[in-house]
Design a protein around this motif. Structure first.
Motif, short mmCIF file in Angstrom:
data_model
loop_
_atom_site.label_atom_id
_atom_site.label_comp_id
_atom_site.label_asym_id
_atom_site.label_seq_id
_atom_site.Cartn_x
_atom_site.Cartn_y
_atom_site.Cartn_z
N PRO A 236 0.84 -1.21 0.00
CA PRO A 236 0.00 0.00 0.00
C PRO A 236 0.86 1.25 0.00
CG PRO A 236 0.10 -0.93 2.21
CD PRO A 236 0.89 -1.86 1.32
N PHE A 237 0.38 2.29 -0.66
CA PHE A 237 1.11 3.56 -0.67
C PHE A 237 0.12 4.70 -0.54
CE2 PHE A 237 0.49 1.90 -4.97
CZ PHE A 237 -0.21 2.93 -5.59
N LYS A 238 0.58 5.78 0.04
CA LYS A 238 -0.25 6.97 0.22
C LYS A 238 0.05 7.98 -0.88
CE LYS A 238 -0.73 6.43 5.20
NZ LYS A 238 -0.51 7.02 6.54
N LYS A 239 -0.98 8.68 -1.26
CA LYS A 239 -0.83 9.64 -2.37
C LYS A 239 0.26 10.66 -2.07
CE LYS A 239 -3.60 13.10 -2.69
NZ LYS A 239 -4.78 13.95 -2.84
N ASP A 240 0.21 11.28 -0.91
CA ASP A 240 1.16 12.34 -0.61
C ASP A 240 2.59 11.82 -0.59
OD1 ASP A 240 -0.95 14.07 -0.43
OD2 ASP A 240 -1.06 14.03 1.76
N SER A 281 -8.28 -1.90 0.32
CA SER A 281 -9.37 -2.40 1.17
C SER A 281 -8.97 -2.40 2.63
CB SER A 281 -9.76 -3.82 0.75
OG SER A 281 -10.21 -3.85 -0.57
N GLU A 282 -7.67 -2.37 2.91
CA GLU A 282 -7.20 -2.44 4.29
C GLU A 282 -7.14 -1.08 4.96
OE1 GLU A 282 -3.79 -5.18 4.94
OE2 GLU A 282 -3.82 -5.35 2.77
N ASP A 283 -6.84 -0.04 4.19
CA ASP A 283 -6.63 1.28 4.76
C ASP A 283 -7.21 2.30 3.78
OD1 ASP A 283 -5.73 3.72 5.72
OD2 ASP A 283 -3.76 2.97 6.28
N GLU A 284 -8.21 3.03 4.23
CA GLU A 284 -8.90 3.97 3.34
C GLU A 284 -7.99 5.11 2.87
OE1 GLU A 284 -10.95 6.68 6.87
OE2 GLU A 284 -12.18 5.43 5.58
N LEU A 285 -6.86 5.32 3.56
CA LEU A 285 -5.94 6.38 3.18
C LEU A 285 -4.91 5.92 2.15
CD1 LEU A 285 -5.22 7.97 6.70
CD2 LEU A 285 -6.87 8.72 4.98
N CYS A 286 -4.92 4.63 1.84
CA CYS A 286 -3.88 4.07 0.98
C CYS A 286 -4.46 3.58 -0.35
CB CYS A 286 -3.18 2.90 1.67
SG CYS A 286 -2.13 3.41 3.04
N PHE A 287 -3.54 3.41 -1.31
CA PHE A 287 -3.87 2.88 -2.62
C PHE A 287 -2.97 1.68 -2.90
CE2 PHE A 287 -5.36 7.16 -2.65
CZ PHE A 287 -6.46 7.20 -3.50
N VAL A 288 -3.40 0.83 -3.83
CA VAL A 288 -2.60 -0.31 -4.26
C VAL A 288 -2.74 -0.45 -5.77
CG1 VAL A 288 -2.77 -1.60 -2.09
CG2 VAL A 288 -4.52 -1.92 -3.86
N MET A 289 -1.89 -1.28 -6.35
CA MET A 289 -2.02 -1.66 -7.76
C MET A 289 -2.43 -3.13 -7.81
SD MET A 289 1.19 0.17 -9.72
CE MET A 289 2.45 -0.53 -8.65
#
Length: 967
Positions: A236-240, A281-289
């Motif tokens: 997972p990674f955060k946008k900022d 799905s694990e962290d609403e602040l994060c994104f995945v590919m």
């Protein structure tokens, strides 16, 4: 097959409101190809308890114990997404933690491999197939036609679209991605080019639809997407944080009237809109590919990116590699970095841990959690382009470099330490006009003048969301008026959501200057503030709440915490309509009314004046913690609230009472609403009536000197205590007895008893009455000599016996060999223990995976036949066995599955064991030796002969000797 929508279907189940309401706990964990039981258990625990931190736990048993505790008696739903592991043994070890959950708990697994379902013992398998043609079209239309799909019906767009959809072969991911691409194509010719692209005919592992999506990205965004191949699958990674990495690599173009962060945000939004990034799905602040998207990123980045734990060494091209990532581990083996020193083109080195990336660059500097860092670079002011400096967790920095005010582009500065040295005063902050996010100022006692305080211009930091102001504890320097000026007009800050003021002894009253004048009756002070904390303000007496112009301040305040303000008498703001959490600790002179609100979720009152109990809020809905009062009667306590006669608030779930000398528990009160009850350091009563609390799941009684008995009324049916899932009794020196006939608690999963010196017997019929017990711990109960007749329950997974010498001396009567489910066993003997040989033949259960023995002062040998058939043992810890001289070769030959061996404080254990006997442990991955002088004689690993020994131990990847990593 990937891209069929397995995870999407699981997400629909996971996010369904009815499903969420049905379960006590829900958690989602991405597993991916690496099935590491330790890491996976750690991730699941952190998903189950958001505030839990496991960073210091390096032992699987402790993690599983914590997870079992959190799941105990709760109906949970766990999604394990993208599982590849086929090992039945590893799946079984992982599942041990789940057995403490309540009946009706469910685990959903997504996988591409049907054999995984078999290993996980799935009782229901659903095979997803490709979408039907019409469903494919509907999905495509939803993504390709942004507004009204009907307007495109019977048009050339539909004709081309349906042909394109057929090329996606029913795969939802491909359809969604190609649809997102075509959304921005408003010319029919563009659709025709996509349909007739040669990419559809390429033979490659990468789906053609995904390659097309990448091909049609703007060139400047292609570079940013390719850079993301540095992340392993499911990371997972955060946008900022990702935008900062792009910025550090120079991948963002300058655009007039836009900051670099805004440009990066636009790039990120584009990638999300093309379905190349998706919400985690694990962290609403994060994104995945998606895995297939990750494959695409790796494909287009080629040899420029290398992931140490993921990619094959043959893929490392020293002359081309620019970006490298690795996973942070507890015991770092630096051999894996060999060769990187020759990578002269290397520009990025990322150490990835959980969801956080540590990045290093001239525009961004993250020193997050560098706990031992003491000094920052002296010439840091020369980094004039620096935008982000994250010092979170750097505990020992006591001074900033000079002239930090020159870093005018700085947006993130998590900490500033005020100094009296020229160039390090608080005035340096005045030049940092772009500060935003979270910011802490330390050592404010060093503010010397009004000009310095005013020069900091805190009131102008409009984008600050969190602000912490700290004065050094115990500072003897007289508080000057200039330090008070630091607080002026903090109410002006429009974005401030979290404010903490700690250690400021120089204030007697908080008043008008704190709020400031907004110049408008419609703009109220602290309009965005949600959390407010005051602590250790020893001279604070009054809070002058509001003038006429400030009525309506704090209208969004959700959490108010005040502690260590010994002179504060009251006058707290009364009308705080959004307040949900109120905490007042160590404020003995607090007399005035508490804030009024329709419903407070959590209330904590500790070491305050007795009169405050008469000024309770109208209604507490979830949790009450009270402590430090001489006498508390629950009937009187709750009578001050607007409640039904004879009952607690129906929504109240947790009640904690601490340090109350006289505690009254009226039998006429209805306690049936409670799930959790903690009684700590309450001298009365002598007996505790368990039947008064029929629905309590977690019960803890500790440091209650007068407690002698747990009782259940004779007329109570034995099944009335079925809710209890966890029971802890500790430091009750006069406790002598459980209820007569045993504990009729069929769902009890965890039982812990410690420091109960008068207790002579455990609950009767444990093997029959506690069929759900999975964890049993007993510590320093020196008069317990045997387990009850019939032994322990067969359901037991974990057994911990510490400092119970009489019980350990009678070990042959334990009948552990009958406990087929027991996997973890820890025995800490004690100074009076007489055991010379351990263990007896047939004594250990055959499924044991972890064994720890400690403080066996007279142990001289391990019984060579005692470890027969213990082939599942993976971890063995031996500590403080001063007379132990060797481990027989026959013992080690039995331990073919052993992965971790720890030997501490065994001064007579000879080093020949290193040379000869450890070679039998072919599965060993970690060897840890500490305070064993004969094992580390003359630092053998540094001597010439040590080369031979190192060769013999080469099969062990991690060797720690007195905390030093040996290569």
């Amino acid at each position: 097959m990937g891209g069929l929508g397995k995870s999407t279907l699981a997400q629909l189940v996971y996010n369904d409101k009815k499903v969420q309401k049905h379960f006590d706990l829900v958690a989602w964990v991405c597993v991916s190809e690496e099935f590491d039981v330790f890491k996976l258990t750690k991730t699941i625990l952190e998903s189950v308890v958001a505030s839990w931190t496991t960073c210091n736990i390096q032992d699987l048993n402790q993690l599983q114990l914590k997870l079992k505790e959190k799941l105990m008696g709760k109906k949970f739903l766990l999604i394990l997404d993208d599982v590849w592991n086929r090992s039945y043994t590893e799946c079984e070890i992982l599942s041990n933690s789940f057995k403490s959950g309540a009946q009706g708990s469910r685990i959903i697994i997504t996988t591409r491999d049907v054999e995984v379902a078999s290993a996980m013992r799935a009782f229901e398998i659903h095979h997803l197939k490709e979408l039907q043609d019409e469903d494919c079209w509907k999905l495509f239309a939803r993504h390709a036609f942004l507004h009204d799909a009907n307007s495109y019906m019977h048009s050339k767009f539909e004709e081309l679209g349906r042909q394109i959809v057929k090329k996606c072969k029913g795969l939802p991911l491909a359809i969604k991605t190609i649809g997102a691409l075509l959304r921005s194509k408003v010319d029919v010719s563009d659709w025709d080019k996509v349909l007739n692209s040669e990419i559809w005919s390429l033979s490659n592992e990468i789906l053609p639809a995904l390659r097309l999506s990448y091909k049609h990205l703007p060139s400047y965004i292609k570079l940013c997407f390719a850079y993301c191949s540095i992340f392993p699958k499911d990371h997972p990674f955060k946008k900022d944080e990702l935008v900062l990495l792009w910025m550090a690599e120079g991948l963002l173009h300058e655009i007039e009237n836009k900051t670099m962060e805004e440009v990066g945000n636009d790039y990120f939004v584009t990638l999300v809109s093309r379905s190349l990034f998706q919400k985690s799905s694990e962290d609403e602040l994060c994104f995945v590919m998606h895995d297939l998207i990750n494959d695409l990123a790796k494909f287009v980045s080629g040899e420029f990116t290398f992931r140490l734990e993921v990619d094959s060494r043959s893929q490392l091209n020293i002359n081309k590699t620019r970006h490298v990532s690795c996973a942070k581990v507890s015991y770092e083996n630096f051999k894996k970095f060999e060769g990187l020193q020759e990578a002269t083109q290397l520009r990025t080195f990322l150490a990835l841990e959980s969801s956080r990336a540590c990045y290093y660059a001239t525009k961004n500097c993250c020193l997050y959690d560098c706990r031992d860092l003491e000094t920052l670079p002296r010439d840091m002011q020369k980094l004039v382009n620096l935008r982000h400096l994250d010092l979170t967790g750097t505990r020992f920095i006591i001074e900033m470099p000079i002239h930090m005010g020159k870093l005018k582009f700085l947006q993130t500065l998590t900490k500033f330490v005020v100094s009296k040295r020229t160039g390090c005063s608080i005035r340096e902050l005045g030049e940092l006009e772009n500060l935003r996010g979270a910011f802490s100022i330390l050592y404010l006692e060093n503010v010397e003048s009004f000009k310095d305080a005013e020069g900091a211009c805190l009131r102008n930091k409009m984008d600050l969301k969190e602000l912490a102001l700290n004065w050094k504890k115990g500072s003897t320097i007289e508080i000057s008026e200039s330090q008070r000026d630091v607080l002026n007009a903090l109410g002006h800050l429009p974005s401030l959501q979290n404010l903490s003021i700690v250690g400021f002894d120089g204030i007697v009253a908080v008043g008008e200057e704190f709020y400031g004048s907004t110049g408008s009756s419609s703009i109220k002070p602290f309009g965005a503030l949600k959390v407010l904390r005051f602590g250790q303000m020893l001279n604070w007496e009054k809070w002058i709440s509001f003038g006429a112009e400030n009525i309506g301040a704090f209208h969004r305040l959700e959490k108010l915490s005040i502690w260590g303000c010994s002179k504060l008498t009251g006058d707290l703001p009364i009308h705080l309509h959004s307040l949900g959490f109120l905490e007042i600790i160590d404020c003995p002179n607090m007399l005035a009314s508490l804030p009024r609100t329709s419903a407070i979720c959590q209330l904590k009152l500790t070491n305050c004046g007795e009169d405050i109990l008469r000024e309770l809020p109208i209604h507490v809905t979830k949790k009450v913690v009270i402590g430090g009062f001489d006498a508390v009667d629950m009937g009187d306590f709750f009578s001050h609230m607007s409640l039904p006669v004879g009952g607690l608030p129906s929504t109240l779930k947790t009640l904690e009472i601490n340090y109350c000398k006289k505690l009254g528990l009226p039998k006429n009160l209805d306690y049936s609403c409670l799930d959790v009850l903690n009684l700590i350091s309450c001298d009365s009563p002598r007996s505790f009536p368990m039947d008064l609390f029929p629905n309590v799941k977690d019960l803890k009684i500790g440091i209650c000197g007068n407690l002698e008995y747990l009782t259940v009324a004779e007329q109570v049916h034995q099944h009335d205590l079925v809710a209890l899932s966890s029971l802890i009794i500790e430091e009750c020196p006069n406790f002598v007895s459980f209820p007569r006939g045993g504990l009729h608690t069929t769902n009890l999963g965890s039982l812990r008893i410690s420091n109960c010196e008068s207790l002579r017997s455990l609950p009767d019929k444990m093997h029959m009455l506690l069929p759900s017990l999975t964890e049993f711990s007993i510590r320093e109960c020196t008069n317990i000599e045997t387990f009850p007749e019939g032994g322990l329950p067969s359901s037991l997974n974990e057994l911990y016996i510490r400092y119970c010498e009489k019980l350990v001396d009678s070990q042959m009567g334990w009948s552990l060999q009958n406990l087929a489910s027991l996997t973890d066993l820890e025995i800490i003997g004690g100074s009076k223990l007489d055991v010379v040989s351990f263990p007896e033949i047939g004594w250990l259960p055959t499924n044991l995976t972890t064994l720890k023995i400690s403080e066996f002062p007279n142990l001289t040998l391990f019984n060579k036949n005692g470890f027969e058939n213990i082939t599942s043992l993976k971890r063995l810890s031996i500590d403080y066995c001063p007379k132990l001289e060797s481990m027989p070769e026959e013992v080690l030959q039995c331990l073919s599955s052993l992965k971790i061996l720890s030997i501490w404080n065994c001064p007579n254990l000879e080093y020949r064991m290193l040379e000869e006997e450890l070679q039998h442990l072919t599965s060993l991955s970690v060897l840890e030796i500490k305070n064993c002088p004969l094992l580390t004689k003359r630092r053998w690993w540094e001597r010439r002969k040590g080369k031979e020994w190192r060769r013999k131990l080469a099969h062990i990847p991690i060797k720690l000797v007195d905390r030093e990593l040996i290569d």
